[in-house]
Design a protein around this motif. Structure first.
Motif, short mmCIF file in Angstrom:
data_model
loop_
_atom_site.label_atom_id
_atom_site.label_comp_id
_atom_site.label_asym_id
_atom_site.label_seq_id
_atom_site.Cartn_x
_atom_site.Cartn_y
_atom_site.Cartn_z
N LEU A 129 8.55 33.75 37.72
CA LEU A 129 8.54 33.59 36.26
C LEU A 129 7.37 32.70 35.89
O LEU A 129 7.23 31.59 36.40
CB LEU A 129 9.86 32.97 35.78
CG LEU A 129 9.94 32.67 34.27
CD1 LEU A 129 9.84 33.96 33.46
CD2 LEU A 129 11.23 31.92 33.94
N GLY A 130 6.53 33.18 35.01
CA GLY A 130 5.38 32.41 34.53
C GLY A 130 5.23 32.59 33.04
O GLY A 130 6.15 32.99 32.33
N ARG A 159 6.36 35.59 31.28
CA ARG A 159 5.96 36.75 32.10
C ARG A 159 6.80 36.75 33.37
O ARG A 159 6.88 35.74 34.08
CB ARG A 159 4.48 36.69 32.46
CG ARG A 159 3.99 37.84 33.35
CD ARG A 159 2.51 37.68 33.68
NE ARG A 159 2.04 38.72 34.56
CZ ARG A 159 1.59 39.91 34.18
NH1 ARG A 159 1.57 40.21 32.88
NH2 ARG A 159 1.16 40.80 35.05
N LEU A 160 7.45 37.87 33.65
CA LEU A 160 8.32 38.02 34.81
C LEU A 160 7.75 39.09 35.73
O LEU A 160 7.47 40.21 35.29
CB LEU A 160 9.74 38.39 34.38
CG LEU A 160 10.78 38.55 35.51
CD1 LEU A 160 11.01 37.21 36.21
CD2 LEU A 160 12.09 39.10 34.96
N GLU A 161 7.58 38.74 37.00
CA GLU A 161 7.10 39.67 38.02
C GLU A 161 8.11 39.71 39.16
O GLU A 161 8.59 38.67 39.61
CB GLU A 161 5.74 39.25 38.56
CG GLU A 161 4.62 39.28 37.53
CD GLU A 161 3.27 39.00 38.15
OE1 GLU A 161 3.09 39.33 39.34
OE2 GLU A 161 2.40 38.45 37.46
N VAL A 170 6.85 44.44 36.22
CA VAL A 170 6.21 43.39 35.43
C VAL A 170 6.68 43.52 33.99
O VAL A 170 6.78 44.63 33.46
CB VAL A 170 4.67 43.48 35.49
CG1 VAL A 170 4.03 42.47 34.55
CG2 VAL A 170 4.17 43.25 36.91
N ALA A 171 6.96 42.39 33.37
CA ALA A 171 7.31 42.36 31.95
C ALA A 171 6.75 41.10 31.33
O ALA A 171 6.98 39.99 31.84
CB ALA A 171 8.82 42.43 31.75
N GLU A 172 5.98 41.25 30.26
CA GLU A 172 5.41 40.11 29.54
C GLU A 172 5.53 40.37 28.04
O GLU A 172 5.09 41.42 27.55
CB GLU A 172 3.95 39.88 29.91
CG GLU A 172 3.33 38.69 29.17
CD GLU A 172 1.89 38.44 29.55
OE1 GLU A 172 1.25 37.56 28.94
OE2 GLU A 172 1.39 39.14 30.46
N ILE A 173 6.13 39.44 27.35
CA ILE A 173 6.25 39.52 25.90
C ILE A 173 5.70 38.25 25.28
O ILE A 173 5.57 37.22 25.96
CB ILE A 173 7.71 39.75 25.45
CG1 ILE A 173 8.60 38.58 25.93
CG2 ILE A 173 8.25 41.06 25.98
CD1 ILE A 173 10.02 38.64 25.42
N ARG A 190 3.31 42.66 25.64
CA ARG A 190 1.98 42.64 26.24
C ARG A 190 1.88 43.60 27.42
O ARG A 190 0.83 44.22 27.62
CB ARG A 190 1.64 41.23 26.71
CG ARG A 190 1.39 40.24 25.60
CD ARG A 190 0.26 40.68 24.73
NE ARG A 190 -0.04 39.73 23.66
CZ ARG A 190 -0.81 40.01 22.64
NH1 ARG A 190 -1.36 41.21 22.52
NH2 ARG A 190 -1.03 39.11 21.70
N GLU A 191 2.94 43.75 28.18
CA GLU A 191 2.94 44.65 29.33
C GLU A 191 4.36 44.75 29.85
O GLU A 191 5.09 43.75 29.89
CB GLU A 191 2.01 44.11 30.42
CG GLU A 191 1.60 45.12 31.47
CD GLU A 191 0.56 44.56 32.43
OE1 GLU A 191 -0.04 45.35 33.17
OE2 GLU A 191 0.35 43.33 32.44
N ALA A 192 4.79 45.95 30.21
CA ALA A 192 6.14 46.14 30.76
C ALA A 192 6.17 47.46 31.51
O ALA A 192 6.11 48.53 30.89
CB ALA A 192 7.18 46.12 29.65
N PHE A 193 6.24 47.41 32.83
CA PHE A 193 6.25 48.64 33.62
C PHE A 193 6.95 48.39 34.94
O PHE A 193 7.13 47.25 35.38
CB PHE A 193 4.83 49.15 33.86
CG PHE A 193 3.99 48.28 34.75
CD1 PHE A 193 4.02 48.41 36.13
CD2 PHE A 193 3.18 47.30 34.21
CE1 PHE A 193 3.26 47.59 36.95
CE2 PHE A 193 2.41 46.48 35.02
CZ PHE A 193 2.45 46.63 36.39
#
Length: 595
Positions: A129-130, A159-161, A170-173, A190-193
């Motif tokens: 988690l970042g 941001r969670l990886e 990866v998920a970042e909001i 921002r990114e989620a896949f």
């Protein structure tokens, strides 16, 4: 009695003779080894300064007189202490009788013993988690009527990886809250896949953020993702929903994209933002009336969801593309193709909301008030974009170049709403000097961007307007680089539009997609230490626009970033897209904590 006395006298005489003879025999023959008692007896040492005379030696060798001496009585030893009696041990308890062991089952003849391999446990899933928490304050230096005077926003972006063997997710909001302009408040993905990477194979699905091209800014081939134009000249990338399949082996990498749903870029419209796109749209319009022309002010009240023209409804939003990269020791080459749509509107439709005759006097309300309340609907057209990019290392200098051809739906220039086919290109160089003086690093970057329309072709694109009267407010030749033209649609039975027809129409928006016809970007980055960096960025074009962005960054404790900078609109050209924002000078202060 007498016989005993005689024997004793004879023995004493014999011993005396032996003592006299023994010194003479010592010089003539071997001597007996001394006994243990003789070795242990200490020898008498002569007093320093005195020497023994021969007479004294002879006197020493004379036998001692015979004397009957009685042995000294032995000293009496002290009595030994009494030894206590050993106590007796207690008796041991009786042992219980052992039970009989169960019989051993018959397992038959054992087979050969096969050694087993050690058990290897699979690795545990990795979860990290970042993210960051930041606050930005950006006061504007010049007041603009009807617009905010600052930006004061809080940003929280976790941001969670997660990784497990060849699987990855990866998920970042990011959540933004502005204390001055509530229109900036929103939640941004921002990114989620989720996907996998296995032996060169890469598969990802979700909200993707693939970046194509090699240029630092305004890459001609980077057309897959959308952009957030909250700050018009400083866009931020936005992901697009899609599926990516890639494979890499040696110097070759291939990837293919399928985007099932179109996502347009975001911009502000009809708001108090200093970067609102409507500040560049026409501020007024002329409506022809009987024997005269009425001029009314445009009030851009609302923006409707985007419309995708053409094709069947099922396929309107689908985009496909692919890319091949070849990485050699000193040069990287990429070739790409993308079938997509304009992320920014190809043109907009407008509708005058107050065009009715509310008081029944026969005059539309828009003419009575002199203000047209407009509703705007963006339209996005198909484009097909093949492109190529290259980067080569020439010693410490990296040279880059890109070019992309945009095939539009208007190859014959029949419409001023749709762009004519055009080419965007860019080339530049980068020089990085590490440890130039001690820990001081210097990076220099320069880039040129061009945008040129191709000559009109013979084929016509699809006509989606019907009977439309095109005209420019100030004249023009319907090119990609002039202010957007206006179009008024009317019935086929009419020879010309009526005043009531001007309540609806279309407006071209080429200035949004072609802001850099001949633009120069430059960057000087000075890292005094790993924690103190001064960055200078600028832009200038042949139309007379100039922009400067200095920023000082200080890193504390490897996690806390303090920044102080500015955006300075040094100059604006005549009627360029920069002209409407020439007063947006601002100071930029920020603090950010990475976790």
């Amino acid at each position: 009695m007498r016989s005993e006395t005689a024997a004793a006298s004879w023995l004493a005489l014999s011993l005396g003779v032996a003592l006299v003879i023994s010194p003479a025999m010592a010089d003539e023959g071997p001597q007996d080894e001394p006994t243990a008692e003789e070795e242990a007896a200490p020898e008498e040492e002569a007093t320093p300064g005195e020497e023994a005379t021969p007479e004294e030696d002879e006197e020493d060798e004379e036998p001692a007189p015979e004397e009957d001496e009685e042995p000294a009585p032995e000293e009496a030893l002290p009595p030994a202490p009494p030894v206590p009696d050993v106590p007796g041990l207690p008796p041991l308890p009786p042992l219980e009788p052992l039970e009989s062991a169960p019989p051993v089952p018959d397992v038959g003849t054992p087979g050969p013993i096969i050694p087993t391999a050690p058990i290897v446990m699979p690795p545990l899933p990795e979860v990290r988690l970042g993210g960051f928490i930041a606050f930005d304050w950006q006061p504007y230096l010049i007041e603009v009527p009807g617009a905010v005077d600052s930006v004061a926003q809080l940003r929280v972006a976790p941001r969670l990886e997660a990784r497990y063997q060849f699987l990855r997710a990866v998920a970042e909001i990011e959540y933004r809250h502005d204390f001055v302009d509530s229109g900036r408040n929103r939640l941004i993905v921002r990114e989620a896949f989720a996907g996998l990477r296995w032996k060169g194979l890469r598969l990802e699905a979700g909200a993707l953020l693939p970046r194509w091209g090699k240029m630092d800014v305004q890459s001609p081939t980077d057309n897959v993702i959308a952009h957030d134009y909250e700050d018009l000249f400083f866009s931020e990338p936005l992901p697009v929903p899609g599926i990516l399949l890639g494979f890499a082996r040696g110097p070759i990498a291939v990837e293919a994209l399928v985007l099932p749903a179109f996502r347009p870029s975001r911009f502000r419209g009809g708001s108090v933002s200093r970067w609102d796109i409507t500040r560049f749209l026409p501020s007024e319009q002329e409506i022809p009336i009987l024997f005269d022309t009425a001029t009314v002010q445009n009030n851009y009240g609302s923006f409707q969801p985007s419309v995708m023209d053409g094709e069947a409804p099922l396929g309107r939003g689908i985009e496909v593309g692919g890319r091949v990269d070849l990485s050699l020791p000193v040069v990287d080459i990429g070739v790409s193709f993308l079938a997509t749509r304009d992320r920014l509107p190809s043109y907009t439709a407008y509708r005058t909301l107050n065009s009715d005759d509310a008081d029944g006097d026969g005059t539309p309300d828009v003419l009575v008030s002199g203000v047209a309340d407009l509703e705007i609907t963006p339209h996005h057209r198909r484009i097909y974009v093949p492109g190529v990019d290259i980067a080569a290392a020439l010693g410490p200098v990296v040279v880059k170049g890109e070019a992309a051809f945009f095939a539009t739906e208007d190859p014959s220039r029949a419409s001023c709403f749709v762009d004519d086919p055009y080419v965007k290109y860019a080339f530049g160089a980068e020089l990085v000097l590490a440890n130039l003086v001690g820990d001081f690093d210097l990076a220099l970057r320069a880039q040129y961007n061009g945008d040129v329309a191709l000559p009109a072709g013979n084929s016509d694109g699809p006509d989606r307007f019907g009977a439309v009267d095109f005209f420019y407010p100030d004249g023009g030749e319907r090119t990609n680089y002039e202010r957007g033209c206006l179009g008024v649609s009317y019935s086929d039975e009419q020879e010309a539009p009526l005043p009531t027809d001007y309540a609806t129409g279309f407006s071209g928006t080429p200035e949004q997609r072609h802001p850099y016809q001949h633009g120069f970007f430059w960057n000087v980055n000075m890292a005094f230490t790993r924690s103190v960096v001064l960055d200078l960025r600028g832009f200038v074009d042949t139309a007379g626009d100039a922009l400067l962005m200095p920023k000082l960054q200080v890193l504390l404790l490897d996690r806390l970033n303090l920044t102080a900078g500015a955006t300075l609109m040094l100059a604006t050209g005549e009627d360029t897209i920069f002209a409407a924002y020439g007063k947006n000078h601002r100071v930029e202060l920020g603090v950010r904590y990475d976790f």
